[in-house]
Enzyme design. Structure first.
Site, PDB file in Angstrom:
ATOM      1  N   GLU A  18       0.853  -1.176   0.000  1.00  0.00           N
ATOM      2  CA  GLU A  18       0.000   0.000   0.000  1.00  0.00           C
ATOM      3  C   GLU A  18       0.888   1.224   0.000  1.00  0.00           C
ATOM      4  O   GLU A  18       1.896   1.264   0.708  1.00  0.00           O
ATOM      5  CB  GLU A  18      -0.879  -0.015   1.260  1.00  0.00           C
ATOM      6  CG  GLU A  18      -1.930   1.052   1.233  1.00  0.00           C
ATOM      7  CD  GLU A  18      -2.976   0.840   2.319  1.00  0.00           C
ATOM      8  OE1 GLU A  18      -2.806  -0.089   3.131  1.00  0.00           O
ATOM      9  OE2 GLU A  18      -3.937   1.615   2.358  1.00  0.00           O
ATOM     10  N   GLY A  19       0.567   2.203  -0.815  1.00  0.00           N
ATOM     11  CA  GLY A  19       1.356   3.436  -0.842  1.00  0.00           C
ATOM     12  C   GLY A  19       0.451   4.637  -0.732  1.00  0.00           C
ATOM     13  O   GLY A  19      -0.726   4.507  -0.365  1.00  0.00           O
ATOM     14  N   GLY A  20       0.999   5.803  -1.090  1.00  0.00           N
ATOM     15  CA  GLY A  20       0.244   7.038  -0.953  1.00  0.00           C
ATOM     16  C   GLY A  20      -0.941   7.126  -1.909  1.00  0.00           C
ATOM     17  O   GLY A  20      -1.896   7.853  -1.646  1.00  0.00           O
ATOM     18  N   MET A  21      -0.882   6.388  -3.026  1.00  0.00           N
ATOM     19  CA  MET A  21      -1.943   6.536  -4.035  1.00  0.00           C
ATOM     20  C   MET A  21      -3.012   5.463  -3.937  1.00  0.00           C
ATOM     21  O   MET A  21      -4.103   5.636  -4.471  1.00  0.00           O
ATOM     22  CB  MET A  21      -1.347   6.426  -5.437  1.00  0.00           C
ATOM     23  CG  MET A  21      -0.311   7.462  -5.736  1.00  0.00           C
ATOM     24  SD  MET A  21       0.509   6.989  -7.251  1.00  0.00           S
ATOM     25  CE  MET A  21       2.143   7.560  -6.902  1.00  0.00           C
ATOM     26  N   ASP A 139       9.706  10.144  -9.076  1.00  0.00           N
ATOM     27  CA  ASP A 139       9.517   9.602  -7.729  1.00  0.00           C
ATOM     28  C   ASP A 139      10.427   8.390  -7.483  1.00  0.00           C
ATOM     29  O   ASP A 139       9.981   7.357  -7.008  1.00  0.00           O
ATOM     30  CB  ASP A 139       8.036   9.225  -7.530  1.00  0.00           C
ATOM     31  CG  ASP A 139       7.664   9.096  -6.051  1.00  0.00           C
ATOM     32  OD1 ASP A 139       8.463   9.534  -5.189  1.00  0.00           O
ATOM     33  OD2 ASP A 139       6.580   8.552  -5.762  1.00  0.00           O
TER      34      ASP A 139
HETATM   35  P1  ATP Z   1       3.630   5.355  -3.776  1.00  0.00           P
HETATM   36  O1  ATP Z   1       2.145   5.315  -3.725  1.00  0.00           O
HETATM   37  O2  ATP Z   1       4.182   6.695  -3.438  1.00  0.00           O
HETATM   38  O3  ATP Z   1       4.213   4.788  -5.047  1.00  0.00           O
HETATM   39  P2  ATP Z   1       4.825   3.046  -2.552  1.00  0.00           P
HETATM   40  O4  ATP Z   1       5.816   2.944  -3.688  1.00  0.00           O
HETATM   41  O5  ATP Z   1       5.352   2.833  -1.184  1.00  0.00           O
HETATM   42  O6  ATP Z   1       4.107   4.431  -2.547  1.00  0.00           O
HETATM   43  P3  ATP Z   1       3.031   1.386  -4.069  1.00  0.00           P
HETATM   44  O7  ATP Z   1       3.601   1.963  -5.325  1.00  0.00           O
HETATM   45  O8  ATP Z   1       1.562   1.405  -3.905  1.00  0.00           O
HETATM   46  O9  ATP Z   1       3.656   2.024  -2.764  1.00  0.00           O
HETATM   47  O10 ATP Z   1       3.531  -0.107  -3.974  1.00  0.00           O
HETATM   48  C1  ATP Z   1       3.349  -0.856  -2.814  1.00  0.00           C
HETATM   49  C2  ATP Z   1       4.213  -2.104  -2.885  1.00  0.00           C
HETATM   50  O11 ATP Z   1       3.670  -3.014  -3.823  1.00  0.00           O
HETATM   51  C3  ATP Z   1       5.628  -1.865  -3.360  1.00  0.00           C
HETATM   52  O12 ATP Z   1       6.492  -1.592  -2.292  1.00  0.00           O
HETATM   53  C4  ATP Z   1       6.000  -3.185  -4.001  1.00  0.00           C
HETATM   54  O13 ATP Z   1       6.626  -4.016  -3.042  1.00  0.00           O
HETATM   55  C5  ATP Z   1       4.683  -3.784  -4.404  1.00  0.00           C
HETATM   56  N1  ATP Z   1       4.550  -3.752  -5.860  1.00  0.00           N
HETATM   57  C6  ATP Z   1       4.236  -2.695  -6.636  1.00  0.00           C
HETATM   58  N2  ATP Z   1       4.190  -3.018  -7.927  1.00  0.00           N
HETATM   59  C7  ATP Z   1       4.500  -4.335  -8.000  1.00  0.00           C
HETATM   60  C8  ATP Z   1       4.644  -5.288  -9.092  1.00  0.00           C
HETATM   61  N3  ATP Z   1       4.448  -4.924 -10.363  1.00  0.00           N
HETATM   62  N4  ATP Z   1       4.993  -6.552  -8.781  1.00  0.00           N
HETATM   63  C9  ATP Z   1       5.175  -6.903  -7.507  1.00  0.00           C
HETATM   64  N5  ATP Z   1       5.072  -6.079  -6.449  1.00  0.00           N
HETATM   65  C10 ATP Z   1       4.732  -4.803  -6.680  1.00  0.00           C
END
Ligand code: ATP
Ligand code: MG
Length: 377
Positions: A18-21, A139
């Site tokens: 889970e991230g900011g978006m 980013d």
């Molecule tokens: P932001 O919303 O700022 O990008 P973030 O990078 O912490 O924040 P997300 O981009 O939502 O969060 O991603 C969350 C997590 O999901 C990531 O840390 C990654 O481990 C996992 N993830 C994202 N994309 C993939 C993918 N294509 N395959 C496997 N795992 C993924």
């Protein structure tokens, strides 16, 4: 959301993060019968027309970044919108990468210099390809870089930060002036609202600084503190922050971290070349005494406590303990003559006990010294 079907095709299996978006899910593409990753941009969820424009803009921008095809960039398979309880939500379907994020690697503390340099060079290759297509990442940060089991990187979220900015309007899209990105990794010009391709190189400089030293170039309590530091403070030399980082790294990282983009590497390709030279450099002399594998405090709040490897000085302490034990055993064995065996054995055991207590105190002091090292908030 588990079990939900998005776009009549992608069945959500389990949440990956889970991230900011929004959230990222592992999903089954029921049409092509394969596993994929789905990023649900819940930040842009809305009902009855609300946010329609922002969602349309997201799809438009994501379509552009989805055209990137590169071995170090995660492929985007599809884009769509789904009606959920929260309203219409855009989602992005990607290749599912089996691997670990650099955020996880940082928490584990298992990063060595040559590995960091190789990953850095691969990130530059990915950036170079995107920049050639007129796309900035905006980013670059540890959670947006995955490392596959074969040791190569996959850069995630190209341009997604900007695409998912809910405050941008079609009008402002044509202008600079809105800020997206993550403050601890943000280039000064990006903080001022004027990102350019070399802003990605600056963020990479912050990320590599963190990988090799265990801490970010700047420490701050909040976003404003980070942005102020990026704008006005000079970063320390990495070799002055962590023992065992060779001076050759100082030149490369400090160049990536120059305030003026014109003073950084001219292109991602130039930075890649410098990083490959670091990766290929013979191991520095101090590496023989200080392990390149380091552990450091978690870079995200509430993460697991850092692992601390056994340092070389600890091996000396163990060796001294073994020596005392061996000498005590030998002397005790030699003194066993029948007359005063009880006292001989007791003094032998006493010597071993004192050495053992000494060893325990040594490790306790080492452990408390290590845990007082400061990470970022
Ligand atoms: P932001 O919303 O700022 O990008 P973030 O990078 O912490 O924040 P997300 O981009 O939502 O969060 O991603 C969350 C997590 O999901 C990531 O840390 C990654 O481990 C996992 N993830 C994202 N994309 C993939 C993918 N294509 N395959 C496997 N795992 C993924
Ligand atoms: Mg991300």
């Amino acid at each position: 959301m588990e079990g939900q079907l998005l776009g009549d095709r992608y069945r959500l299996v389990r949440q990956l993060g889970e991230g900011g978006m929004g959230e990222v899910w592992e999903a089954r593409d029921e049409k092509l019968d394969r596993q994929v990753a789905v990023k649900v941009i819940s930040l842009l969820a809305g009902r009855e027309g609300r946010g329609d424009e922002a969602r349309a803009r997201f799809l438009r921008e994501a379509r552009i970044t989805g055209r990137l095809q590169h071995p170090y960039i995660v492929s985007v398979h599809d884009l769509g919108e789904s009606d959920t309880q929260r309203g219409t939500v855009p989602f992005l379907v990607m290749e599912l990468v089996r691997g670990e994020g650099l955020d996880v690697k940082l928490r584990e503390g298992s990063v060595d210099l040559a590995e960091a340099a190789r990953w850095g060079a691969q990130i530059c290759d990915a950036l170079g390809d995107a920049h050639a297509h007129g796309i900035m990442h905006r980013d670059i940060k540890p959670s947006n870089i995955l490392v596959t089991p074969s040791g190569t990187v996959k850069v995630l979220d190209f341009g997604v930060a900007r695409a998912a900015d809910p405050y941008a309007t079609a009008d402002r899209l044509t202008q600079t002036g809105f800020i997206v990105g993550t403050p601890p990794y943000m280039a000064p010009e990006q903080a001022r609202g004027h990102p350019e391709p070399r802003s990605d190189l600056y963020a990479l400089g912050c990320l590599l600084f963190e990988l090799v030293t265990g801490r970010l170039p700047f420490q701050a309590p909040d976003s404003v503190g980070y942005l102020t530091a990026h704008l006005s403070q000079q970063p320390p030399a990495p070799s002055s922050v962590a023992a065992g980082v060779p001076e050759a790294w100082d030149a490369v990282l400090l160049r990536l971290l120059r305030k003026d983009p014109a003073e950084r590497y001219a292109s991602a390709a130039d930075a890649a070349q410098a990083l490959r030279r670091l990766a290929d450099a013979p191991e520095p002399v101090p590496a023989a005494t200080a392990p390149l594998t380091k552990a450091w405090p978690s870079s995200s709040p509430g993460g697991p406590s850092p692992r601390k490897p056994v340092a070389p000085r600890s091996w000396i302490a163990i060796a001294i303990w073994l020596l005392i034990t061996l000498v005590a055993a030998t002397v005790t064995a030699a003194n066993i003559d029948g007359a005063e065996d009880g006292r001989d054995v007791a003094s032998g055991a006493g010597a071993v006990a004192i050495a053992t207590v000494g060893l325990i105190i040594w490790f306790a002091v080492q452990a408390s010294g290590g845990s007082s090292r400061d990470g970022r908030p």
